[in-house]
Design an enzyme around this catalytic site. Structure first.
Site, short mmCIF file in Angstrom:
data_model
loop_
_atom_site.label_atom_id
_atom_site.label_comp_id
_atom_site.label_asym_id
_atom_site.label_seq_id
_atom_site.Cartn_x
_atom_site.Cartn_y
_atom_site.Cartn_z
N HIS A 35 22.41 42.65 -26.17
CA HIS A 35 22.44 42.38 -24.73
C HIS A 35 23.35 41.23 -24.34
O HIS A 35 23.20 40.68 -23.25
CB HIS A 35 21.04 42.05 -24.21
CG HIS A 35 20.07 43.18 -24.27
ND1 HIS A 35 19.88 44.05 -23.23
CD2 HIS A 35 19.25 43.60 -25.26
CE1 HIS A 35 18.97 44.94 -23.56
NE2 HIS A 35 18.56 44.68 -24.80
N THR B 219 21.78 44.26 -14.01
CA THR B 219 20.99 45.38 -13.50
C THR B 219 20.65 45.12 -12.02
O THR B 219 20.45 46.08 -11.27
CB THR B 219 19.70 45.57 -14.30
OG1 THR B 219 19.08 44.28 -14.49
CG2 THR B 219 19.97 46.20 -15.66
N LYS C 36 20.46 47.62 -8.60
CA LYS C 36 19.37 47.65 -7.62
C LYS C 36 19.91 47.44 -6.21
O LYS C 36 19.49 48.10 -5.25
CB LYS C 36 18.33 46.56 -7.94
CG LYS C 36 17.61 46.79 -9.26
CD LYS C 36 16.91 45.54 -9.81
CE LYS C 36 16.57 45.74 -11.28
NZ LYS C 36 16.14 44.49 -11.96
N LYS D 225 19.85 35.99 -9.48
CA LYS D 225 19.94 36.14 -10.94
C LYS D 225 19.66 34.78 -11.57
O LYS D 225 19.64 33.76 -10.88
CB LYS D 225 21.33 36.63 -11.35
CG LYS D 225 22.49 35.82 -10.74
CD LYS D 225 23.85 36.43 -11.06
CE LYS D 225 24.24 37.57 -10.16
NZ LYS D 225 24.35 38.85 -10.87
N ARG D 226 19.41 34.76 -12.88
CA ARG D 226 19.27 33.48 -13.58
C ARG D 226 20.52 32.63 -13.34
O ARG D 226 21.61 33.16 -13.15
CB ARG D 226 19.09 33.72 -15.08
CG ARG D 226 17.68 34.11 -15.48
CD ARG D 226 16.66 33.04 -15.20
NE ARG D 226 16.72 31.97 -16.16
CZ ARG D 226 15.81 31.76 -17.13
NH1 ARG D 226 14.77 32.55 -17.25
NH2 ARG D 226 15.95 30.74 -17.96
N LYS E 202 27.82 33.09 -14.91
CA LYS E 202 27.55 33.94 -13.74
C LYS E 202 28.22 33.39 -12.48
O LYS E 202 28.41 34.10 -11.51
CB LYS E 202 26.05 34.09 -13.52
CG LYS E 202 25.33 34.84 -14.65
CD LYS E 202 23.83 34.91 -14.39
CE LYS E 202 23.04 35.48 -15.56
NZ LYS E 202 23.02 36.94 -15.62
C1 26V Z 1 20.85 34.09 -24.04
C2 26V Z 1 21.24 32.78 -24.21
C3 26V Z 1 20.56 31.96 -25.22
C4 26V Z 1 20.96 30.49 -25.23
C5 26V Z 1 22.38 30.26 -24.84
C6 26V Z 1 22.76 30.90 -23.56
C7 26V Z 1 22.28 32.30 -23.43
C8 26V Z 1 22.87 33.13 -22.52
C9 26V Z 1 22.48 34.41 -22.37
C10 26V Z 1 21.45 34.90 -23.12
C11 26V Z 1 21.10 36.32 -22.85
C12 26V Z 1 19.93 36.87 -23.54
C13 26V Z 1 19.88 38.32 -23.45
C14 26V Z 1 19.84 38.86 -22.04
O1 26V Z 1 18.93 38.62 -21.27
N1 26V Z 1 20.84 39.64 -21.69
C15 26V Z 1 20.92 40.35 -20.42
O2 26V Z 1 20.44 41.67 -20.65
C16 26V Z 1 20.47 42.47 -19.49
C17 26V Z 1 19.86 43.81 -19.84
O3 26V Z 1 20.66 44.47 -20.77
C18 26V Z 1 21.89 42.60 -18.98
O4 26V Z 1 21.88 43.36 -17.79
C19 26V Z 1 22.52 41.23 -18.73
O5 26V Z 1 23.89 41.36 -18.39
C20 26V Z 1 22.36 40.35 -19.96
O6 26V Z 1 22.77 39.01 -19.69
#
Ligand code: 26V
Length: 808
Positions: A363, A654, A658, A546-547, A552
Site C-alpha cells: 500500500h 480512496t 468517494k 485525508k491524513r 499529500k
Molecule cells: C506509512 C508510514 C509509516 C511511517 C512513515 C510514514 C508513512 C507513510 C505512509 C504510510 C502508509 C501506510 C499504508 C497505507 O495506509 N497506505 C494507504 O493505503 C490506501 C489503501 O490502499 C491507499 O489508498 C493510500 O494511497 C495509501 O497511502
C-alpha cells in the site's frame, strides 16, 4: 432450509408491529427494563440487538452453507479495520430501516436520538483500514466465503481536538458502554508464545520453549452482504493474561501491583492502535501485536480447515490468506513453524504449501514506510521465527544467485536481512518471497512497484506482480451517506439495481443534458451542504479530507488559500467566487511537521474569519476528528475534491473515488488512482495540474531548488513571506522554512500550475449548468471504483475463489 424451522424457532417478523414487539421483548429480557424507565442507552442497545437478531439468522444459514460446500476461503489478515458505524448499515442490509423507525416512534422513542448513540469502532488509521472494511463488504455482497482477522484494540485511533489551533490527542475508549454488535467466542481462544529459546531433540526436531504465554480471546462482528443472504464475519482478537499471570500469593501478601503485573503486560498487546510507528519505545509492542494477530488467526484458520479436511496438501486448495500490507507478514514464518515443527512436514512440502497459500498487497511507495525490524529485538521476541527466516533466506538467495550469477549487489539488495548500517529483517522482501501474488493498489502504483521499489523481485518473478485498483463500498459511500442523491439516481435510472452493479450509473449520462434533472441534482448538493452545516451552502465547497502527511501536500492548498486572501485584500471591490475550504484529517502524534501544518491552517482560518473584507468570499473550516462518520457527512456536500499529492507518492487514494462518486469534480495530479479517475470521467471533467512522476523524479535528480520558484513568482513569494513574517498569528514559520529551504515534495514547483488550475475551477463554477453537467458525469462514470469490481479482480486474478450461494 430455514435452520430456525428445523430447530423449531419462531421466524422474526418483517412488519413494524412485530419489530415493536421484539423491541419490547429485548428491552425486557436482555436489558431488564421497560419503555417507561429505559434510558436512551437502553433503547439504543435494544434496537441494535433487535436488528442484529435479524442478521443472526442469515449468519447461521451462511455458516451451514459454507460448511456444506467446503470451499476455498479467503482469509483477510489486517492489523486495521475502519468499519464505520454499524447500526444504519445493518438496518439497511436487514431491510429493517423503515420498520425500525416506525416501531420506535410507536414506543415514543426519538429514532434520531436513539440511533445517535451508535459508536464508530476506530480500529484503523486511514485508507488501509477503510479499504479492508470496503473489501469485506464487497466479499459478502458477492457471496465469497471470507473471514477478516484483526485486533480488537481497547483504544482506537485517538480522538483529535484542537487547543489554540494545535492538535491534541485524546484516547478513544470506543467500547466503554459495551458493543452490541459483537459476539464473544471464548471457546475459540488461542495461546500465543513470545520470547524464550529453541531446542533440538534427538531426532533433530526443533522446539520453541517460550518465555511468555498470552491468551487471545476472539469475538466477531457480522459482515452482511447487501441484497444477498450471505453474512460473513470479522474476527477480532483481544489479549488476556494466562491463568498463571495472576499471582495470588503476591496479592495475598498485599503486593497488588506486582500480582497483576504479568497480566497487565499481556493485555497491553491489544490496548491501543498505533497511530504511527515513529517512536522507538513502541516498536517491540507493535511487533508483538503483529505476531499476536498472526498466531491467533493461523491457529483459527487451521482449526476451521480441520473441520472438513485432513490432508495438508489440500490446504492451499481450501485457503487463500491475503496480507493487508506487511503488518501480518509474520504469518509466513509462523505457518512454516506450525507445519514443520508442530505437524512434522518436511521443509520443502511446507514451503510449497506456504507459498501457494499467501498473497500480499502493498500500500505504499515511500521507502520509509517499508517495515523492517531490528534483528536483536526480533531474535529476543521470536527466536524460532528468525531461524526460519534465515533458512528461507538461504534457499531464496541461492535461487537469486542462480538466476543472476555474479550479481552480488543484487543479492545484497534482495536479502531478507539488511546488513548495513544495522541488521534488520525486511518485511516487504519476506512478503514477496513467501507469496504467490503481489499487488499494488492502482495502475501507476503497481507499475512503480515493479519498476522501482520491488524492481529486483519483479525481474526475478515477473508473473507474480499484479495490479488490483482499489474500490469503495457503494452501499456505505453513496447509498447510506447520500440518501437523497441515491433516491434521485434510482428515480433517474428507474430502479436501485445500480447499488450492487455500479456500472449502471452510466445510465445517468443521458440525464446530464436534462435541465430539470440538473436542477434537482443541484438541489441535492445544496441540501447536503445545509445538512453539513459548515459554511455558506451557496459557496463552492472545496474539500481536502485525508491524513496529514507532507507528501499529500496540505501545504499547497494552504498556499493557494493565502494567495486568494492576498488577491481579495489587494482588490476588495471585485467579485470573487465564494469558497468554503474544508480541511479534515489527523496527524500522527509524533509527526511534528504535519502538526505545524494543522496549526497554520487554523491560524489562517482565524485571520480570514476576522477580516470583513475577505470573509464574504473565503472561509476556511477545519472540523476536528475526521473519521468514517464525519467523512460520510462531508463527501456528499463537496463540489471540489483536492487530490494534490506529489506525483508518484500516493499509492491510490480512496477518498478521491468517494468524492467523484458523489459528484465532486477533482483537482489533482497524475498520481495514484487519480489517473484512472481522470481516464474514466474524462479530461474535460477533471482539473489536472502539476508535474507527472517522470518529471518530478527528474527534477529531484537534477538538484531541485525550491527557492528558484520563490524568486521567480511574486504571488508565491508574497504567500510564503506572509507565513515567514508571522502574519498568521505568528504561527507556521516551521512550515515556511521547510518549504523554502528543502521542499521534499516539490510544493513550490507545482504552485503556479496549481493556482492556475484553481483559476480554471473558478471560471468553470460560474457556468452553473456546465458545472452540474460535469458533476453528473463524474458520478455516471465512477462505476469502476466499486469495491465489488475490486473484489472480482482479486477473485479472478489472485484468489481463484468462487461464490457460494446461501440457500433459504
Ligand atoms: C506509512 C508510514 C509509516 C511511517 C512513515 C510514514 C508513512 C507513510 C505512509 C504510510 C502508509 C501506510 C499504508 C497505507 O495506509 N497506505 C494507504 O493505503 C490506501 C489503501 O490502499 C491507499 O489508498 C493510500 O494511497 C495509501 O497511502
Amino acid at each position: 432450509m430455514d435452520v430456525r424451522n428445523g430447530m423449531g424457532l419462531r421466524p422474526l417478523g418483517t412488519s413494524a408491529a412485530e419489530f415493536e414487539q421484539d423491541l419490547l421483548s429485548n428491552l425486557y429480557y436482555r436489558r431488564g427494563t421497560t419503555v417507561e424507565s429505559a434510558s436512551t442507552q437502553d433503547a439504543y442497545e435494544t434496537l441494535a440487538l433487535t436488528v442484529r437478531d435479524r442478521l443472526a439468522e442469515r449468519r447461521v444459514r451462511t455458516a451451514a452453507a459454507h460448511y456444506a460446500a467446503n470451499p476455498r476461503w479467503v482469509y483477510y489478515l489486517s492489523a486495521e479495520y475502519l468499519l464505520g458505524k454499524q447500526l444504519e448499515q445493518n438496518m439497511l442490509y436487514s431491510g429493517t430501516d423503515r420498520i425500525a423507525r416506525i416501531a420506535m416512534k410507536q414506543l415514543g422513542l426519538d429514532p434520531d436520538e436513539v440511533e445517535g448513540l451508535d459508536v464508530e469502532p476506530g480500529l484503523g488509521n486511514g485508507g488501509l483500514g477503510r479499504l479492508a472494511a470496503c473489501l469485506l463488504d464487497a466479499m459478502a455482497t458477492l457471496d465469497i466465503p471470507a473471514v477478516g482477522y484483526g485486533i480488537r484494540y481497547d483504544l482506537g485511533i485517538f480522538k483529535q481536538t484542537f487547543k489554540n489551533g494545535a492538535q491534541v490527542e485524546k484516547p478513544d475508549d470506543w467500547s466503554y458502554q459495551g458493543n452490541p454488535w459483537e459476539f464473544p467466542a471464548p471457546d475459540d481462544r488461542q495461546t500465543v508464545f513470545f520470547y524464550g529459546h529453541t531446542e533440538r531433540d534427538a531426532n533433530g526436531k526443533t522446539c520453541w520453549i517460550p518465555g511468555e504465554v498470552v491468551l487471545g480471546e476472539p469475538s466477531h462482528m457480522l459482515v452482511p452482504g447487501h441484497g444477498t443472504d450471505t453474512v460473513n464475519i470479522v474476527r477480532l482478537w483481544r489479549a488476556r493474561g494466562s491463568e498463571s499471570s495472576f499471582d495470588l500469593s503476591r496479592f495475598s501478601a498485599g503486593q497488588y501491583a506486582e500480582a497483576v503485573d504479568e497480566a497487565v503486560h499481556a493485555e497491553n498487546i491489544s490496548k491501543v492502535l498505533y497511530p504511527d510507528d515513529s517512536t522507538e519505545s513502541g516498536r517491540e509492542l507493535r511487533l508483538k501485536q503483529q505476531y499476536f494477530l498472526v498466531s491467533c488467526s493461523l491457529r483459527d484458520i487451521i482449526r476451521r480447515f480441520r473441520l472438513r479436511n485432513t490432508d495438508w496438501s489440500e490446504f492451499p486448495k481450501k485457503t487463500v490468506i491475503q496480507l493487508n500490507d506487511t503488518h501480518p507478514t509474520l504469518a509466513i514464518p509462523e505457518l512454516m513453524r506450525l507445519l514443520v515443527d508442530e505437524e512434522g512436514l518436511n521443509w520443502d512440502l511446507a514451503w510449497t504449501i506456504v507459498r501457494q497459500t499467501f498473497a500480499y498487497t502493498c500500500h505504499t511507495l515511500l521507502p520509509e514506510a517499508l517495515e523492517t525490524w531490528s534483528v536483536p529485538m526480533f531474535e529476543r521476541l521470536l527466536p524460532r521465527h528468525l531461524e526460519i527466516i534465515y533458512t528461507i533466506n538461504e534457499h531464496f538467495l541461492a535461487e537469486v544467485r542462480e538466476a543472476f550469477p555474479g550479481d552480488v549487489d543484487r543479492v545484497r539488495r534482495m536479502s531478507l536481512i539488511q546488513e548495513e548500517p544495522d541488521r534488520r529483517v525486511r518485511m516487504a522482501n519476506l512478503a514477496v518471497v513467501g507469496t504467490q501474488a503481489v499487488n499494488g493498489v492502482a495502475e501507476l502504483h503497481s507499475e512503480l512497484l515493479a519498476s522501482t521499489t520491488l524492481r529486483d523481485f519483479a525481474e526475478l518473478w515477473p508473473a507474480k506482480f499484479h495490479n488490483v485498483t482499489n474500490g469503495i463500498s457503494p452501499r456505505r459511500f453513496i447509498k447510506i451517506a447520500n440518501p437523497t442523491l441515491s433516491s434521485l439516481i434510482s428515480e433517474g435510472l428507474g430502479g436501485d439495481e445500480w447499488i450492487n452493479d455500479l456500472d449502471r450509473l452510466a445510465g445517468l449520462e443521458a440525464l446530464a443534458d436534462d435541465e430539470s434533472f440538473r436542477s434537482r441534482w443541484r438541489a441535492v448538493k445544496q441540501a447536503n451542504k445545509v445538512r453539513l452545516g459548515l459554511g455558506d451552502p451557496e459557496s463552492l465547497t472545496d474539500v481536502m479530507i485525508k491524513r496529514f502527511h507532507e507528501y499529500k501536500r496540505q501545504q499547497l492548498k494552504l498556499l493557494h488559500i493565502i494567495t486568494m486572501y492576498h488577491r481579495i485584500k489587494a482588490n476588495p471591490g471585485q467579485a470573487y467566487v465564494p469558497r468554503t475550504v474544508l480541511f479534515a484529517g489527523k496527524a500522527a502524534p509524533a509527526y511534528h511537521a504535519a502538526k505545524h501544518v494543522i496549526r497554520l491552517i487554523n491560524a489562517v482560518a482565524a485571520v480570514i474569519d476576522a477580516d470583513p473584507a475577505v470573509s464574504p468570499y473565503l472561509k476556511v473550516v477545519f472540523p476536528p476528528n475526521y473519521n468514517v462518520t464525519l467523512g460520510s457527512l462531508i463527501i456528499p456536500a463537496a463540489d471540489l475534491s483536492e487530490q494534490i499529492s506529489m506525483a508518484g507518492k500516493e499509492a491510490s487514494g480512496t477518498g478521491n473515488m468517494k468524492l467523484a462518486l458523489n459528484g465532486a469534480l477533482t483537482i489533482g495530479t497524475l498520481d495514484g488512482a487519480n489517473i484512472e479517475i481522470r481516464d474514466k470521467v474524462g479530461a474535460d471533467n477533471f482539473f489536472l495540474f502539476g508535474l507527472d512522476t517522470p518529471a518530478a523524479t527528474a527534477l529531484k535528480n537534477n538538484g531541485y531548488r525550491a527557492r528558484d520558484h520563490y524568486d521567480r513568482d511574486p504571488e508565491l513569494r508574497h504567500a510564503l513571506d506572509s507565513i515567514l513574517d508571522g502574519k498568521f498569528l505568528g504561527i507556521g514559520r516551521e512550515v515556511g522554512e521547510s518549504l523554502l529551504n528543502w521542499d521534499e515534495y516539490l510544493t513550490l514547483a507545482d504552485y503556479r500550475s496549481y493556482v492556475d488550475a484553481q483559476d480554471q475551477v473558478d471560471a468553470a463554477w460560474q457556468d452553473t449548468d456546465q458545472w452540474t453537467r460535469k458533476s453528473i458525469l463524474n458520478t455516471a462514470r465512477s462505476g469502476f471504483f466499486s469495491a465489488d469490481r475490486t473484489v472480482r479482480d482479486y477473485a479472478a486474478g489472485i484468489w481463484h475463489v468462487n461464490p457460494v450461494k446461501v440457500g433459504r
